[in-house]
Design an enzyme around this catalytic site. Structure first.
Site, short mmCIF file in Angstrom:
data_model
loop_
_atom_site.label_atom_id
_atom_site.label_comp_id
_atom_site.label_asym_id
_atom_site.label_seq_id
_atom_site.Cartn_x
_atom_site.Cartn_y
_atom_site.Cartn_z
N GLN A 203 0.83 -1.22 0.00
CA GLN A 203 0.00 0.00 0.00
C GLN A 203 0.86 1.27 0.00
O GLN A 203 0.44 2.30 -0.51
CB GLN A 203 -0.92 0.02 1.23
CG GLN A 203 -2.02 -1.02 1.22
CD GLN A 203 -1.63 -2.26 1.97
OE1 GLN A 203 -0.47 -2.66 1.98
NE2 GLN A 203 -2.59 -2.90 2.61
N ASP A 244 -5.94 1.36 12.83
CA ASP A 244 -7.23 0.69 12.56
C ASP A 244 -8.05 0.55 13.83
O ASP A 244 -9.27 0.41 13.77
CB ASP A 244 -6.99 -0.70 11.95
CG ASP A 244 -6.67 -0.57 10.47
OD1 ASP A 244 -5.52 -0.20 10.15
OD2 ASP A 244 -7.59 -0.79 9.66
N LYS A 255 -1.33 -1.52 10.40
CA LYS A 255 -0.78 -2.42 9.38
C LYS A 255 0.47 -3.16 9.89
O LYS A 255 1.32 -2.58 10.55
CB LYS A 255 -0.45 -1.60 8.13
CG LYS A 255 0.13 -2.35 6.96
CD LYS A 255 -0.67 -3.56 6.55
CE LYS A 255 -2.12 -3.24 6.24
NZ LYS A 255 -2.96 -4.47 6.11
O1 MRU Z 1 -5.20 -3.30 5.01
P1 MRU Z 1 -5.42 -1.83 4.82
O2 MRU Z 1 -4.79 -1.29 3.60
O3 MRU Z 1 -6.88 -1.48 4.93
O4 MRU Z 1 -4.68 -1.19 6.07
C1 MRU Z 1 -4.69 0.20 6.23
C2 MRU Z 1 -3.92 0.68 7.40
O5 MRU Z 1 -3.32 -0.09 8.12
C3 MRU Z 1 -4.00 2.13 7.71
O6 MRU Z 1 -2.82 2.58 8.33
C4 MRU Z 1 -5.18 2.40 8.67
O7 MRU Z 1 -6.35 1.80 8.18
C5 MRU Z 1 -5.41 3.84 8.87
S1 MRU Z 1 -6.08 4.58 7.42
C6 MRU Z 1 -6.30 6.22 7.72
#
Ligand code: MRU
Length: 373
Positions: A203, A244, A255
């Site tokens: 990402q 999250d 993440k």
């Molecule tokens: O698996 P993902 O791409 O949904 O994970 C996203 C993250 O870990 C972000 O750091 C988190 O959701 C914060 S987004 C503002």
């Protein structure tokens, strides 16, 4: 934020209420494609397949998914079924539960005939609120970047390391971790962002790099293992990541790989900040390591990798020996003791129970709020 100079949000409802539109993030950075979503199962698939991702955007997409469900069948049974379907998509981001609970509370109190219109209005208000929360985080985080700049003697750019994508693509607009970066960039400050690639789905390399490039923010992509080395050599002034699920005691679930960055930051005296809008705070749990639900995704995300050929086609190739096992936990927990501060919409606070309770007293008064459906 901007794509090729044109303003976009990551999600919006069509004027006729028949569908919503999203940016398909599985096609970035190679192709910018808008996709239509017309019902709750399609919204659930978009979340599970990560066409939309990032805790705030998952919540907003689920809210619109409920609104779409009410358009076809506004019964209470269908409201419950849509919430259950959408909640089952991804377990870690508490924003998903928060948004669904908000939709369910709002709509179950209304007669079925009013639920579709009210659903779109409420989903849209959740989206608008997300924009406001992110912008406020940007303003508070900007002060941290200014403070870091004031400390630097050489007048060089402030080097910020970020992990995954907590950018505008992960929210409706602005992003969380990136909001202070965009604010500082707009204010004319000299910045440079170290972008962790963020294996296995990349990402950082695919999404954060793309959006920073669209905005002209200087950045460099690094492999996930490079951060500690850069910190040892004084090349990181600040770490800012997203979350999250932040627990009532300040543990941060984000993440996979975030924890290792926090350890390296602690060892090197680098401030480690988490951009945490209040819908991502879960006051119902305390010990993140023991209690935060960690999503395990397909081993194929580890064994295979996607890239774009010269002909523009996105292809998936195998990286590992066929038959070697792979394990893919998608999130980890950074204990509060490693977090310098939480950048919330109400200001920068310490990552501990009393600071969180003081900043959000109305949330603490509702224990069990995240245990829904
Ligand atoms: O698996 P993902 O791409 O949904 O994970 C996203 C993250 O870990 C972000 O750091 C988190 O959701 C914060 S987004 C503002």
């Amino acid at each position: 934020m901007r794509v090729e100079g044109k303003a976009f949000t990551t999600i919006w409802a069509e004027a006729d209420g028949a569908s919503i539109k999203i940016i398909d993030q599985t096609r970035l950075p190679h192709h910018f494609e808008i996709v239509s979503i017309a019902d709750a199962p399609a919204a659930a698939r978009a979340i599970a397949d990560m066409q939309v991702r990032g805790a705030p955007l998952i919540g907003v997409t689920a809210a619109y998914g409920v609104a779409l469900a009410m358009r076809s069948d506004p019964s209470t049974a269908n409201l419950e079924a849509a919430c259950a379907l959408l909640k089952a998509t991804r377990p870690t981001a508490v924003n998903l539960q928060w948004a669904l609970e908000s939709m369910r509370c709002r709509l179950s109190a209304l007669p079925p005939a009013e639920r579709a219109a009210a659903g779109f209005a409420h989903a849209s208000s959740i989206a608008q609120e997300d924009i406001a929360l992110c912008e406020a985080i940007g303003d508070h985080g900007l002060c941290l970047i200014e403070a870091a700049a004031a400390k630097r003697k050489d007048g060089g750019p402030i080097n910020i390391l970020t992990h995954c994508n907590a950018g505008w693509l992960a929210t409706v607009d602005w992003g969380t971790a990136t909001a202070p970066i965009y604010k500082a960039h707009e204010a004319g400050m000299a910045l440079h962002i170290w972008v962790d690639e963020t294996r296995p789905r990349n990402q950082g390399a695919s999404l954060t790099a793309w959006e920073l490039k669209q905005h002209g923010v200087p950045h460099t992509i690094i492999v996930d293992n490079a951060g500690g080395h850069l910190m040892q050599h004084g090349k990181v002034d600040l770490v800012i990541v997203g979350t999250d699920r932040t627990t009532a005691s300040g543990d941060v679930c984000n993440k996979i790989g975030t924890y290792l960055k926090a350890l390296a930051a602690k060892d090197n005296g680098v401030p480690f900040f988490v951009a945490a809008p209040s819908p991502s705070i879960d006051f119902a749990i305390g010990d993140g390591v023991a209690e935060a639900p960690i999503e395990t995704r397909s081993p194929e995300e580890v064994t295979h990798i996607a890239g774009c050929g010269e002909d523009g086609r996105i292809e998936v190739v195998r990286l590992t020996p066929a038959g070697s096992a792979a394990h893919n936990p998608a999130f980890d927990v950074t204990p509060a003791r490693l977090v310098t501060g939480l950048i919330t919409e109400r200001g920068v606070i310490e990552a501990n129970r009393s600071a969180l309770a003081k900043a959000f007293p109305e949330r603490v008064a509702r224990p069990g709020e995240s245990r829904m459906i």
